[in-house]
Design a protein around this motif. Structure first.
Motif, PDB file in Angstrom:
ATOM      1  N   UNK A 136       1.053  -1.992   0.144  1.00 50.20           N
ATOM      2  CA  UNK A 136       0.074  -0.098  -0.229  1.00 50.20           C
ATOM      3  C   UNK A 136       0.812   1.448  -0.182  1.00 50.20           C
ATOM      4  N   UNK A 137       1.979   1.349   0.470  1.00 49.32           N
ATOM      5  CA  UNK A 137       2.682   2.375   0.676  1.00 49.32           C
ATOM      6  C   UNK A 137       4.327   2.032  -0.123  1.00 49.32           C
ATOM      7  N   UNK A 138       4.564   3.336  -0.694  1.00 49.89           N
ATOM      8  CA  UNK A 138       5.746   3.168  -1.803  1.00 49.89           C
ATOM      9  C   UNK A 138       6.211   4.825  -1.844  1.00 49.89           C
ATOM     10  N   UNK A 139       7.636   4.848  -2.092  1.00 53.52           N
ATOM     11  CA  UNK A 139       7.795   5.596  -2.514  1.00 53.52           C
ATOM     12  C   UNK A 139       8.064   6.326  -3.880  1.00 53.52           C
ATOM     13  N   UNK A 140       7.980   7.245  -3.904  1.00 49.99           N
ATOM     14  CA  UNK A 140       8.000   7.534  -5.587  1.00 49.99           C
ATOM     15  C   UNK A 140       9.378   7.265  -6.436  1.00 49.99           C
ATOM     16  N   UNK A 141       8.614   6.630  -7.916  1.00 48.55           N
ATOM     17  CA  UNK A 141       9.746   5.664  -8.883  1.00 48.55           C
ATOM     18  C   UNK A 141      10.723   6.423  -8.661  1.00 48.55           C
ATOM     19  N   UNK A 176      10.531   8.590   4.369  1.00 49.09           N
ATOM     20  CA  UNK A 176       9.703   8.378   2.725  1.00 49.09           C
ATOM     21  C   UNK A 176       8.738   7.501   3.299  1.00 49.09           C
ATOM     22  N   UNK A 177       7.365   7.320   2.098  1.00 52.74           N
ATOM     23  CA  UNK A 177       6.503   7.142   2.467  1.00 52.74           C
ATOM     24  C   UNK A 177       6.557   5.581   2.829  1.00 52.74           C
ATOM     25  N   UNK A 178       7.466   5.186   3.542  1.00 52.51           N
ATOM     26  CA  UNK A 178       8.114   3.675   3.548  1.00 52.51           C
ATOM     27  C   UNK A 178       8.101   3.581   6.125  1.00 52.51           C
ATOM     28  N   UNK A 179       8.556   4.633   5.749  1.00 49.36           N
ATOM     29  CA  UNK A 179       8.801   4.355   6.984  1.00 49.36           C
ATOM     30  C   UNK A 179       7.531   4.067   8.378  1.00 49.36           C
ATOM     31  N   UNK A 180       7.941   3.302   9.145  1.00 43.57           N
ATOM     32  CA  UNK A 180       6.463   2.289   9.665  1.00 43.57           C
ATOM     33  C   UNK A 180       6.117   3.127  11.225  1.00 43.57           C
TER      34      UNK A 180
END
Length: 286
Positions: A136-141, A176-180
């Motif tokens: 569900x959470x991923x950093x930009x490509x 980023x967006x994958x910080x828990x």
């Protein structure tokens, strides 16, 4: 351990009226005693009260495409994020009210033994759901080793002291967006009083309990203001047994529903016994 600081005698009372951008940050220490040892792995939670994460506009204030690493949504967030969509003509990453209000207190735990403080190792990875972390959470490509370049052209949420790609200075792959911590916060709670997993304390020695009974101190970097809405903050330590964690909700729910069913069964039995044998056929006169 409640560390809101509303009581004048609380060590955290001096931090009660802290603001989001207080410099330097306010710190306080609360000493406590564990009466019993925690034998298994220990889970450290932070708890909030009177915080309504279930408000409809709050729940909708996010852009899942942006959080999933979509580059176009990164620079053009959804209008659902208003008024936390842009700041100073730059798109906010991550946008929305949920991200803007992310919990950012820092909690550290120490064991006190003969006036000697020993830091307890707190593990920050493995606290989020696997599906959230990996799907569900991923950093930009792009170049995953250069998050600064990936988030170029965006700005941090209004209440954040630093941008999303600098959330964790110790673990570069936890940014980023994958910080828990961020992922855990983004899974909104259903009730106004809730707890969220903050850290893990793993058992290292099978011959020794994870946390021995004794004196401990909780060191708090107090960043998160809750006094304006009469909120409360607390730290919770919990452990599990071979049967799982302690949660009385299911047992109470079963007893309540069973009692209602039994009461209705008695009422319907009385009605049936009293009125069930009556002749219901209608006699039509000639």
């Amino acid at each position: 351990i409640d560390y809101t600081g509303t009581e004048p005698s609380s060590p955290c009372h001096k931090c009660l009226n802290v603001s989001w951008d207080s410099t330097p940050p306010c710190t306080c220490t609360i000493n406590f005693t564990l009466e019993h040892s925690f034998e298994s792995n220990v889970f450290m939670y932070y708890g909030l009260s009177n915080f309504y994460q279930n408000h409809r506009r709050y729940v909708k204030s996010r852009d899942d495409s942006q959080l999933n690493g979509d580059n176009s949504s990164l620079l053009n967030p959804s209008k659902e994020c208003e008024p936390y969509r842009t700041n100073e003509d730059k798109p906010i990453a991550p946008c929305g009210a949920i991200a803007n209000s992310m919990f950012n207190d820092t909690l550290k735990l120490y064991r006190i033994d003969n006036d000697t403080k020993t830091a307890i190792t707190l593990i920050k990875k493995g606290i989020a759901w696997w599906t959230d972390k990996n799907v569900k959470f991923r950093n930009p490509t792009g170049d995953g080793n250069n998050l600064t370049a990936l988030f170029q052209g965006t700005t941090k949420p209004v209440n954040w002291p630093k941008p999303v790609y600098m959330l964790d200075s110790e673990e570069p792959d936890n940014n980023g967006f994958i910080n828990e911590d961020f992922i855990v916060w983004m899974r909104t709670a259903a009730l106004p009083t809730f707890r969220k997993l903050y850290r893990l304390i793993e058992r290292k020695n099978n011959l020794q309990p994870t946390l021995q009974a004794g004196k401990y101190s909780l060191y708090i970097t107090y960043n998160y203001p809750v006094h304006s809405f009469d909120g409360r903050k607390r730290m919770i330590l919990s452990t599990i047994s071979w049967m799982g964690g302690k949660n009385p909700f299911l047992g109470i729910a079963y007893i309540t529903v069973g009692s209602i069913c039994f009461f209705l069964g008695v009422v319907l039995l009385i009605i049936h016994h009293k009125y069930g044998n009556r002749n219901t056929s209608a006699d039509i006169p000639n």
